[in-house]
Scaffold this active site. Structure first.
Site, PDB file in Angstrom:
ATOM      1  N   TYR A   1       0.817  -1.218   0.000  1.00 26.19           N
ATOM      2  CA  TYR A   1       0.000   0.000   0.000  1.00 26.19           C
ATOM      3  C   TYR A   1       0.856   1.275   0.000  1.00 26.19           C
ATOM      4  CZ  TYR A   1      -3.725  -3.141   1.737  1.00 26.19           C
ATOM      5  OH  TYR A   1      -4.622  -4.161   1.919  1.00 26.19           O
TER       6      TYR A   1
ATOM      7  N   HIS B   1       0.290 -11.656   2.683  1.00 25.17           N
ATOM      8  CA  HIS B   1      -0.747 -10.932   1.936  1.00 25.17           C
ATOM      9  C   HIS B   1      -1.557 -11.846   1.005  1.00 25.17           C
ATOM     10  CE1 HIS B   1      -1.655  -6.580   0.493  1.00 25.17           C
ATOM     11  NE2 HIS B   1      -2.738  -7.312   0.535  1.00 25.17           N
TER      12      HIS B   1
END
Length: 282
Positions: A53, A111
């Protein structure tokens, strides 16, 4: 809502997490610092970031500027797919802490499993080692299916505390929720409102919003909570941040939860990201 009144989920490792998180996808830079700081001042304490991110620096800076003790926060980040090999993963965890300028993470997740590459068991052993070293308090995964969960549990004897998955009214994931529950894993939801387009305009959602004097987003987030799910909505504006914390003064009926769940679709994923085939790399 004052943070002290936000209920918590108990994790299988003895730690806790507040029942709602601030998502920081596409919240970065100095504007991101301001947005995250506003959320902290509103009452958020569970903050979800990821190396992918590019918001880890902003999260750490906002925490420092808040003046609130580090021990009051629950900071989550995630391991990118390119670092699934054990030593790479350990170095990336250290790098994440350097970017955040924190001594430890409260929660760290793999993730994506990336089963085509098939290194996620090795990545899981790195998270276990980092937990033993005190770099991480709770370890978990993201986008793992039941088969992926069983493989890492059987290989290591360590069960994830959390599994963060795509869940929203168009993709309700009943079987995966049950799989997580059966294994004592808390489910988090990314994109809990979908992409904020279709679901927020569904007649049943708007009807319930009018009934409970809430907005459509609050109805969906309440639906998550009543399914035992910890939603991770992104909220940049102060009003959305406040709205997303005003979820504990009303309750949907069991029939209303079922009605929202009936919105699910066979092709309901927002970006068709199937964890069994999805490749995280560009």
């Amino acid at each position: 809502m004052n943070n002290n009144t936000v209920p918590v989920y108990n994790l299988n490792d003895g730690h806790i997490l507040p029942q709602i998180a601030l998502g920081t996808y596409q919240i970065r830079g100095m504007q991101g610092v301001d947005q995250i700081l506003a959320a902290i001042q509103t009452g958020y304490r569970l903050i979800d970031t990821s190396t992918n991110y590019d918001s880890e620096g902003a999260v750490g800076e906002a925490i420092r500027r808040s003046g609130i003790p580090r021990s009051s926060f629950y900071v989550t980040s995630k391991l990118p797919g390119q670092y699934h090999h054990r030593e790479d993963a350990l170095k990336m965890i250290e790098e994440t802490l350097l970017r955040l300028r924190l001594d430890y993470l409260d929660l760290y997740l793999i993730h994506w499993p990336l089963p085509k590459r098939d290194n996620y068991v090795e990545a899981w052993t790195a998270l276990i080692e980092a937990q033993k070293r005190g770099l991480i308090r709770s370890i978990g995964v993201s986008n793992f299916e039941a088969a992926h969960l069983d493989r890492i549990i059987e290989a290591t004897g360590v069960t994830p505390a959390v599994n963060q998955n795509e869940i929203h009214p168009y993709w309700i994931q009943n079987s995966l929720l049950q799989a997580n529950k059966d294994r004592g894993i808390v489910t988090e939801a990314w994109s809990p409102l979908g992409r904020g387009i279709g679901e927020l305009k569904e007649p049943i959602i708007l009807e319930l919003a009018e009934k409970y004097h809430k907005n459509a987003g609050q109805i969906i987030l309440r639906w998550h909570l009543q399914r035992g799910v910890l939603p991770v909505p992104k909220a940049g504006s102060l009003q959305h941040q406040r709205d997303n914390l005003a979820l504990w003064n009303f309750e949907l009926t069991a029939d209303e939860v079922i009605a929202i769940s009936s919105l699910t679709k066979v092709d309901g994923r927002v970006d068709n990201q199937d964890p069994n085939t999805y490749e995280e790399f560009n």
